[in-house]
Design a protein around this motif. Structure first.
Motif, PDB file in Angstrom:
ATOM      1  N   ILE A  42      -7.745   2.765  13.048  1.00  0.00           N
ATOM      2  CA  ILE A  42      -9.026   3.196  12.481  1.00  0.00           C
ATOM      3  C   ILE A  42      -9.290   2.475  11.163  1.00  0.00           C
ATOM      4  O   ILE A  42     -10.401   1.991  10.906  1.00  0.00           O
ATOM      5  CB  ILE A  42      -9.044   4.721  12.270  1.00  0.00           C
ATOM      6  N   GLU A  48      -8.579   2.980  18.641  1.00  0.00           N
ATOM      7  CA  GLU A  48      -7.348   3.669  18.254  1.00  0.00           C
ATOM      8  C   GLU A  48      -6.137   3.251  19.094  1.00  0.00           C
ATOM      9  O   GLU A  48      -4.999   3.329  18.634  1.00  0.00           O
ATOM     10  CB  GLU A  48      -7.542   5.181  18.358  1.00  0.00           C
ATOM     11  N   GLU A 314     -10.361  12.882  13.249  1.00  0.00           N
ATOM     12  CA  GLU A 314     -11.821  12.787  13.242  1.00  0.00           C
ATOM     13  C   GLU A 314     -12.344  12.578  11.824  1.00  0.00           C
ATOM     14  O   GLU A 314     -13.287  11.796  11.611  1.00  0.00           O
ATOM     15  CB  GLU A 314     -12.428  14.047  13.853  1.00  0.00           C
ATOM     16  N   ARG A 317     -11.706   9.018  10.940  1.00  0.00           N
ATOM     17  CA  ARG A 317     -12.641   8.170  11.686  1.00  0.00           C
ATOM     18  C   ARG A 317     -14.025   8.189  11.049  1.00  0.00           C
ATOM     19  O   ARG A 317     -14.651   7.141  10.846  1.00  0.00           O
ATOM     20  CB  ARG A 317     -12.696   8.648  13.142  1.00  0.00           C
TER      21      ARG A 317
END
Length: 331
Positions: A42, A48, A314, A317
């Motif tokens: 990332i 990924e 998340e 990201r």
């Protein structure tokens, strides 16, 4: 392209593994610390699951032949670029001719070098991971050696170059609320009772209550544990059955084996327990000689940990994407 200028045995190309072929006897392989690979990718703008370099024998060094964004994640050693110390879990840009060095980390076992575009070796059965036992995948199915020249994929993040210093809080810190800390130098590893748990006396108390040591006979296939042997209440003969990473089997000698990334696809030893999936990366960072203790967990706890890790990934990201959008807007 990169050139390996210094390495030891067993350093390999790994991604998140070769899924879907266990039924024909092909192990998944993949990184021992998949979370480190995901975060590293990332940071450098890859998918990924892009292939990275897993370093478990140090020192390690590589030379860049073009401008490249990279990140070192996993183990807690300080990497250096042309002798200048850098931070782990942070994206940097190297220029052609510069050399990245990884020194022996103080406590953890494995570091990962993620590179913009990913390590571009041929995919075998959908993965670029090295299977050392099978002799395929990765860099011709073998560990990296000095002088190897490895291609990199194209990276959209080279121009414009993301700012050096884009970093994340490492998982062991960011997720300290869900990953228990060491207790008197012993790593707690959560596990669920396995299929043959009931065969062991006193509800497997000898397994759960004692401290185990990772034996020198351990490798990417499995961690052999030294301790007071545990035995089933009765001797049984079992047919071979499917196993996956995290399964803990007890051979006749009574010292458990934890299946790891290169786990066998089948085996007949009794299964006393299984490490929850989200604790496997911490076990993958435990060195030979480390002490571990298994903590009896639940499916609900395992699910809660999985959700916490997913939120962390998340967040990384989203933050990375936001920074890169801002950089492109400024270019």
């Amino acid at each position: 392209m990169i050139e390996i200028v210094e390495t030891g045995p067993f350093n390999t190309v790994q991604d998140l593994g070769r899924q879907g072929y266990r039924d024909i006897g092909v192990s998944a392989s993949g990184a021992m610390d998949p979370l480190a690979v995901r975060i590293g990718n990332i940071l450098v703008g890859n998918d990924e699951g892009a292939a990275a370099i897993e370093v478990q024998t140090f020192p390690f060094g590589l030379r860049f032949d073009r401008r490249t964004i990279f990140a070192v994640t996993g183990a807690d050693g300080a990497p250096a670029l042309d002798g200048v110390e850098l931070l782990s879990w942070c994206a940097y840009t190297a220029e052609a001719g510069q050399v990245l060095e990884l020194r022996h980390p103080p406590s953890l076992a494995r570091a990962y070098v993620s590179l913009g575009g990913g390590v571009d070796v041929p995919a075998v059965m959908g993965s670029r991971s090295t299977s050392l036992r099978g002799g395929f995948g990765g860099n011709a199915g073998r560990p990296l050696v000095k002088g190897d020249r490895i291609a990199l994929g194209d990276s959209a993040d080279i121009v414009p170059v993301p700012a050096s210093g884009l970093a994340v809080v490492e998982p062991v810190v960011a997720l300290r609320d869900v990953f228990p800390d060491f207790v008197d130098g012993t790593l707690p590893v959560r596990a669920l009772p396995g299929g043959e748990h009931a065969l062991f006396p006193d509800d497997g108390d000898a397994f759960w209550s004692q401290t185990w040591k990772i034996s020198s006979r351990s490798d990417r296939t499995g961690y052999r544990l030294s301790g007071e042997p545990i035995k089933p209440t009765t001797s049984i003969e079992m047919r071979s059955h499917g196993v996956v990473p995290g399964v803990i089997q007890v051979p006749p000698g009574g010292e458990p084996i934890v299946q790891m990334s290169d786990a066998n696809t089948a085996g007949g030893y009794p299964k006393i327990a299984g490490v929850i999936e989200c604790d496997l990366w911490r076990l993958g960072q435990a060195r030979i000689g480390s002490r571990i203790r298994f903590v009896r967990s639940t499916h609900a706890e395992a699910r809660a940990v999985e959700q916490a890790v997913a939120r962390y990934v998340e967040d990384v990201r989203n933050t990375s994407a936001m920074v890169k959008r801002a950089l492109r807007a400024m270019a």
